[in-house]
Design an enzyme around this catalytic site. Structure first.
Site, PDB file in Angstrom:
ATOM      1  N   LYS A 124       0.717  -1.355  -0.016  1.00 53.14           N
ATOM      2  CA  LYS A 124      -0.167   0.439   0.056  1.00 53.14           C
ATOM      3  C   LYS A 124       1.008   1.231  -0.254  1.00 53.14           C
ATOM      4  O   LYS A 124       0.711   1.729  -0.474  1.00 53.14           O
ATOM      5  CB  LYS A 124      -0.851   0.109   1.867  1.00 53.14           C
ATOM      6  CG  LYS A 124      -1.833  -1.092   1.227  1.00 53.14           C
ATOM      7  CD  LYS A 124      -3.311   0.035   0.220  1.00 53.14           C
ATOM      8  CE  LYS A 124      -4.760  -0.857  -0.370  1.00 53.14           C
ATOM      9  NZ  LYS A 124      -5.135  -1.881   0.450  1.00 53.14           N
ATOM     10  N   LYS A 204      -4.508 -11.382  -8.102  1.00 53.35           N
ATOM     11  CA  LYS A 204      -5.808 -11.510  -7.600  1.00 53.35           C
ATOM     12  C   LYS A 204      -7.388 -10.674  -8.131  1.00 53.35           C
ATOM     13  O   LYS A 204      -6.760  -9.318  -8.632  1.00 53.35           O
ATOM     14  CB  LYS A 204      -5.771 -11.358  -6.402  1.00 53.35           C
ATOM     15  CG  LYS A 204      -5.726 -10.145  -5.657  1.00 53.35           C
ATOM     16  CD  LYS A 204      -5.897  -9.752  -4.057  1.00 53.35           C
ATOM     17  CE  LYS A 204      -6.119  -8.599  -3.730  1.00 53.35           C
ATOM     18  NZ  LYS A 204      -6.641  -7.945  -2.238  1.00 53.35           N
ATOM     19  N   LYS A 207     -10.810  -4.849  -6.522  1.00 53.46           N
ATOM     20  CA  LYS A 207     -11.214  -4.005  -6.720  1.00 53.46           C
ATOM     21  C   LYS A 207     -10.774  -2.511  -7.309  1.00 53.46           C
ATOM     22  O   LYS A 207     -11.217  -1.666  -8.116  1.00 53.46           O
ATOM     23  CB  LYS A 207     -11.914  -2.687  -4.961  1.00 53.46           C
ATOM     24  CG  LYS A 207     -13.242  -3.949  -4.668  1.00 53.46           C
ATOM     25  CD  LYS A 207     -13.730  -3.361  -3.511  1.00 53.46           C
ATOM     26  CE  LYS A 207     -13.731  -4.221  -2.591  1.00 53.46           C
ATOM     27  NZ  LYS A 207     -14.022  -3.512  -1.312  1.00 53.46           N
TER      28      LYS A 207
HETATM   29  P1  TYM Z   1     -11.639  -6.385   1.795  1.00 52.93           P
HETATM   30  O1  TYM Z   1     -12.545  -4.944   1.230  1.00 52.93           O
HETATM   31  O2  TYM Z   1     -10.449  -4.956   1.132  1.00 52.93           O
HETATM   32  O3  TYM Z   1     -11.847  -7.372   1.254  1.00 52.93           O
HETATM   33  C1  TYM Z   1     -13.301  -7.958   1.963  1.00 52.93           C
HETATM   34  C2  TYM Z   1     -12.952  -9.690   1.466  1.00 52.93           C
HETATM   35  O4  TYM Z   1     -12.461 -10.486   0.712  1.00 52.93           O
HETATM   36  C3  TYM Z   1     -11.918 -10.814   0.706  1.00 52.93           C
HETATM   37  N1  TYM Z   1     -11.078 -11.143  -0.812  1.00 52.93           N
HETATM   38  C4  TYM Z   1     -10.907 -11.884  -1.722  1.00 52.93           C
HETATM   39  N2  TYM Z   1     -10.948 -13.362  -1.617  1.00 52.93           N
HETATM   40  C5  TYM Z   1     -10.569 -14.132  -2.220  1.00 52.93           C
HETATM   41  N3  TYM Z   1     -10.178 -13.671  -3.818  1.00 52.93           N
HETATM   42  C6  TYM Z   1      -9.722 -12.754  -3.725  1.00 52.93           C
HETATM   43  N4  TYM Z   1      -9.399 -12.126  -5.171  1.00 52.93           N
HETATM   44  C7  TYM Z   1     -10.601 -11.799  -2.796  1.00 52.93           C
HETATM   45  N5  TYM Z   1     -10.223 -10.004  -3.277  1.00 52.93           N
HETATM   46  C8  TYM Z   1     -10.883  -9.595  -1.569  1.00 52.93           C
HETATM   47  C9  TYM Z   1     -10.800 -10.887   1.963  1.00 52.93           C
HETATM   48  O5  TYM Z   1     -10.179 -11.204   1.435  1.00 52.93           O
HETATM   49  C10 TYM Z   1     -11.702 -10.296   2.371  1.00 52.93           C
HETATM   50  O6  TYM Z   1     -12.084 -11.441   3.843  1.00 52.93           O
HETATM   51  N6  TYM Z   1      -9.428  -6.276   5.855  1.00 52.93           N
HETATM   52  C11 TYM Z   1     -10.635  -6.554   5.756  1.00 52.93           C
HETATM   53  C12 TYM Z   1     -12.084  -5.776   5.792  1.00 52.93           C
HETATM   54  C13 TYM Z   1     -11.518  -6.352   7.836  1.00 52.93           C
HETATM   55  C14 TYM Z   1     -11.909  -7.622   8.168  1.00 52.93           C
HETATM   56  C15 TYM Z   1     -12.096  -7.284  10.036  1.00 52.93           C
HETATM   57  C16 TYM Z   1     -12.061  -8.994   8.156  1.00 52.93           C
HETATM   58  C17 TYM Z   1     -11.262  -5.727   9.209  1.00 52.93           C
HETATM   59  N7  TYM Z   1     -11.477  -5.678   9.787  1.00 52.93           N
HETATM   60  C18 TYM Z   1     -11.842  -7.764  10.881  1.00 52.93           C
HETATM   61  C19 TYM Z   1     -11.988  -9.471   8.889  1.00 52.93           C
HETATM   62  C20 TYM Z   1     -12.094  -9.617   9.941  1.00 52.93           C
HETATM   63  C21 TYM Z   1     -10.321  -6.925   3.813  1.00 52.93           C
HETATM   64  O7  TYM Z   1      -9.839  -7.120   3.197  1.00 52.93           O
HETATM   65  O8  TYM Z   1     -11.618  -6.241   3.091  1.00 52.93           O
END
Ligand code: TYM
Length: 341
Positions: A124, A204, A207
């Protein structure tokens, strides 16, 4: 990858947490990592599902879109099967006071060096060199607070978040060493901790890529078909008559089939691709079919909810989450010696 903990479920159901940042349209990676299987998960576990609008601040400071983005992600959650009567479904900022307090305590046990070395932080910081904020370094600590604030044992995340879960386990162990066994060590639901590839075959599904590299949960069947037609496939299959390489490593389209198509379709594709009976065009048409069958029910269901319905549901969920969070904060204060008797 960590194994599932063997806790005694006869005493009480295990607690599960999952969160998604409110930073744009959700895609099939988010579906697999965070939304898949919600219906059965909330039957089995005491579940907390939330919209990570505080984590979104690390990269998306824009106040004008904040509520809109929260409502959009909430609609996807509800359409994917969250039942707010069975789970606590809330926006993270609605328990900001409790999270901020726990985050502060946890920040005192987590060495800075390990956070700075975290690969997601480095990535990041490289991508946004003009916005390397303090919150970005502490991202995994806030994530740990999200999990521990409900004393969760299980976390539903994709593979990209496993490194943060390792940090969460480190923090939990250090906290417990100092203050007693307050928290269980959290573990990922391993079957969901995968990495769905981008349609472009580069990294991967994300978004922040161009819209052609991901399938949004809002894409209609025609749009999914158009995107899949352009998907990267097997680079070694340069002519239709040649056999292909139907493996996750050899063909990006097959890689996607492996997650989203039924076993019978997958074995038929494997056999017919190896014998060159089908070409990439047909294989992509089948993938479109599989992806549409995942996205279309979610797309249809999300239309049934008005913004007002969603705001109401989040309000109810926030109350549940706050009760749970406040009970844990009281216990933490006692364990840390802050409670006067
Ligand atoms: P975010 O919004 O980036 O992603 C949300 C979830 O989607 C999963 N993800 C994927 N899984 C498989 N393949 C992909 N290409 C892919 N892209 C995204 C992410 O692994 C995530 O599970 N930091 C977290 C949000 C969060 C969270 C937490 C999750 C904040 N606090 C506590 C669990 C527990 C996140 O990555 O959001």
């Amino acid at each position: 990858m960590a194994s599932q903990p063997q806790l005694n479920t006869a005493v009480r159901p295990q607690t599960l947490v999952s969160g998604i940042r409110s930073t744009g349209e959700l895609h099939l990676g988010n579906y697999y990592g965070a939304l898949r299987g919600l219906l059965s998960l909330q039957d089995r576990y005491d579940s907390f599902f939330f919209i990570a609008d505080l984590h979104a601040l690390t990269t998306h400071p824009d106040p004008d879109n904040r509520i809109r983005q929260t409502i959009e992600v909430a609609k996807d959650y509800i359409a994917a099967g969250v039942d707010p009567r069975r789970s606590a479904f809330y926006d993270q900022s609605s328990i900001a006071a409790e999270l901020a307090e726990l985050h502060l305590y946890l920040s005192m046990v987590m060495p800075l060096g390990e956070l700075i070395r975290c690969p997601t932080f480095k990535e990041k910081a490289k991508k946004h060199p003009d916005n390397v904020n303090y919150g970005l370094v502490g991202y995994p600590v806030l994530m740990t607070a999200d999990i521990l604030i409900h004393k969760s044992e299980l976390v539903q995340v994709g593979e990209d978040q496993l490194v943060h879960l390792e940090i969460a386990r480190t923090i939990t162990r250090r906290f417990n060493q100092l203050y007693g066994e307050v928290f269980p060590e959290p573990h990922p639901l391993v079957e969901h901790a995968v990495r769905i590839p981008a349609l472009s075959g580069e990294g991967k599904m994300s978004k922040s890529d161009s819209a052609d590299a991901y399938v949004s949960l809002k894409d209609d069947p025609e749009r999914i078909g158009t995107k899949v037609k352009k998907a990267y496939s097997d680079p070694t299959r340069i002519r239709r008559e040649l056999p292909g390489t139907p493996t996750r490593e050899g063909c990006n389209v097959y890689h996607l089939h492996s997650y989203f198509s039924h076993d019978t379709m997958k074995s038929a594709i494997r056999e017919q691709c190896l014998s060159a009976k089908i070409g990439c065009v047909q294989c992509k048409a089948l993938l479109t079919e599989s992806l549409v069958s995942v996205v279309e029910p979610i797309r249809e269901r999300r239309e049934r909810f008005s913004d007002a319905d969603i705001v109401e549901l989040l309000h109810i969920g926030s109350e549940k989450a706050r009760l749970s969070a406040q009970a844990v904060i009281s216990e933490v204060r006692r364990a840390m010696g802050f409670t006067m008797v």
